[in-house]
Motif scaffolding. Structure first.
Motif: not given
Ligand SMILES: [Zn+2]
Lengths: 370, 153
Positions: B115-116, B143-145, B148-150
């Motif tokens: 994702v970019t 938090t963003a990471e 995205l992982e979830e």
């Protein structure tokens, strides 16, 4: 109506709507574009209640919103907010109205001297204040009763919106001409307030979305230089501070009204990985999604809009036609797309018009990019 | 350069999965190449290095390692493709030591798990080097990471 009077949310619907809603943020493939008609007090009309009832009962309000989300098949998030947040915390009076969202009267700043003396409340003070007490009552209800529809937001507006909830719009606009430095001061204070308010929501709920942007500060009332000075610049400064303070990571730039002359400024507004931009109008016309995607599509998630006047007073066929044009132009925007309304769904909009909007996304919003 | 590492910062190293030798190496490279950010008073520097899928930062003075942070999102370039002037005060508190230019607060494209998206960066307009501040890495990007992982799972 207490919680037990509502039927539980359909889990099949919720699962699917959740997938549709995830796509614009993280590019995870799903079938089609999701619709967010920004349903607030409109939900009350589905229960034969009015806006006054909606805003007097924040817990019931979000139950009605969550039920409306399922009914219309739209973004599965229980929202609660109104435009005139924060005035009451600083001494203004909030007026609940029968057929419109709350308004404020008796704003605390009345003179230029008041601006100098005005002190921004700390995070701790805001948490105890009337705005967040009501806001949290609504959000806690979603968290407890509809946990999968919980995505907390902080309603801020931009600096001009906060400033005009502290001082009358007439005074602020007069000072813009006679004493612009005074409005600079006011906007700096509004920015500091935004940081404290966002921090409060972040401390209570963790990750959240700040709603900011430029509503009063639009081309209908201000020129580009004024929007730049009193909205874009102080808002940008505040958003950076909010992000650094650990609030966010969601940033929602809600550019309501006409932004023909200033929309390009916002291309470089501070963005987080979860940023969405919505622009209401291009002159008198709805802001074309093709233009939105051309300018913001390689930057952030785009929120394409259908004219709220059309949703309020147009025919289903008119809503459907405009929604079709917008969704076709936006659906494959590289960093995600949501179809919605230019501003919140009008309280008394005919439900068939909201349905027409959603139908257009189902009929024409199938992704081709995945 | 003899850099002291307090117990507190040593714990930060462990939290970020960074070895002591790695961080000292990053500082050493930054000092020899000049590719680093320095504070306006010149007392504090930020050096950047990469390790597998992690971008690691050392914040240090002449004598001490002050802070360590990292992000998994990989910086690709300037959001929108190029550095154009913006109409707000984008000067940060940091200076690119190599170019002597004030680093600008600009959006940079970052990629993680396919994702970019944009994120808040510090950019030298002259050499194009891009950094992320401690505040942004520890809050926004962390938090963003996690999201995205979830959500990309
Ligand atoms: Zn440089």
């Amino acid at each position: 109506m207490p919680a037990q009077d509502y039927i539980p949310i359909d889990q099949n619907w919720l699962g699917n709507a959740g997938k549709l809603w995830t796509t614009p943020w993280v590019d995870k493939p799903s079938d089609r574009v999701i619709v967010d008609p920004i349903i607030l007090s409109h939900a009350a009309t589905l229960f034969r209640k009015n806006a006054g009832y909606f805003y007097s009962n924040p817990d019931e309000a979000v139950r009605m919103v969550c039920a409306a989300c399922e009914l219309y098949d739209v973004t599965p998030v229980g929202h609660y907010l109104y435009a005139d947040y924060w005035g009451a915390d600083y001494g203004a009076e909030i007026k609940i109205q029968t057929n419109a969202p709350p308004g404020i009267t008796n704003r605390p700043i009345k003179t230029a001297e008041d601006v100098d003396k005005f002190e921004v409340l700390s995070t701790e003070e805001l948490v105890k204040g009337p705005t967040l007490a009501t806001h949290y009552k609504a959000l806690d209800t979603v968290k407890n009763e509809y946990p999968q529809m919980f995505a907390p937001i902080t309603q801020l507006g931009g600096t001009m919106e906060v400033a005009t909830n502290w001082a009358s719009i007439e005074d602020v606009f007069m000072w813009m001409i006679t004493e612009p430095e005074l409005v600079d001061k006011l906007c700096i204070k509004a920015g500091d307030h935004m940081v404290n308010a966002c921090r409060a929501t972040a401390e209570r709920y963790g990750a959240n979305v700040m709603i900011t942007g430029s509503v009063i500060a639009s081309g209908d009332l201000m020129d580009r230089e004024q929007i730049k000075r009193f909205s874009y610049q102080p808002v940008s400064r505040a958003v950076r501070k909010v992000l650094s303070a650990g609030a966010g990571p969601g940033v929602y730039y809600h550019l309501c009204g006409n932004h023909t002359d200033d929309f390009d400024l916002w291309k470089d507004a501070p963005m987080s990985p979860f940023t969405i931009v919505q622009i209401g109008y291009d002159g008198q016309k709805i802001f074309p999604t093709s233009k939105l995607v051309e300018n913001f599509g390689d930057r952030c998630t785009c929120f394409g809009t259908v004219d709220t006047k059309l949703v309020d007073r147009g025919t289903p066929a008119q809503v459907y036609a405009q929604a079709k044009e917008q969704v076709l132009a936006g659906k494959d925007s590289p960093r995600g797309f949501i179809l919605g309304t230019a501003c919140e769904c009008p309280t008394n909009a005919p439900p068939v018009n909201v349905h027409a909007l959603v139908r257009a996304a189902k009929d024409f919003g199938k992704y081709e990019k995945f | 350069m003899d850099i002291k590492i307090t117990e507190q910062v040593d714990n930060l190293l462990k939290d970020n999965g960074v070895r002591k030798e790695e961080i000292l190496d990053i500082i050493k490279k930054a000092e020899s190449s000049g590719q680093k950010l320095k504070s306006k008073d010149g007392n504090t520097c930020i050096a950047k290095g990469a390790s597998e899928n992690l971008t690691i930062y050392a914040v240090y003075s002449a004598t001490e390692l002050l802070d360590v942070y990292a992000h998994k999102m990989n910086i690709l370039g300037i959001t929108g493709g190029e550095i154009k002037p913006v109409e707000y005060d984008d000067a940060s508190d940091w200076i690119c030591a190599k170019c002597g230019e004030v680093a600008l607060e600009r959006n940079v494209d970052m990629s993680y798990l396919g994702v970019t998206r944009p994120g808040p960066g510090l950019v030298c307009a002259k050499c194009g080097e891009m950094y992320v501040s401690a505040g942004m890495a520890k809050s926004t990007l962390k938090t963003a990471e996690a999201i995205l992982e979830e959500k990309r799972a």
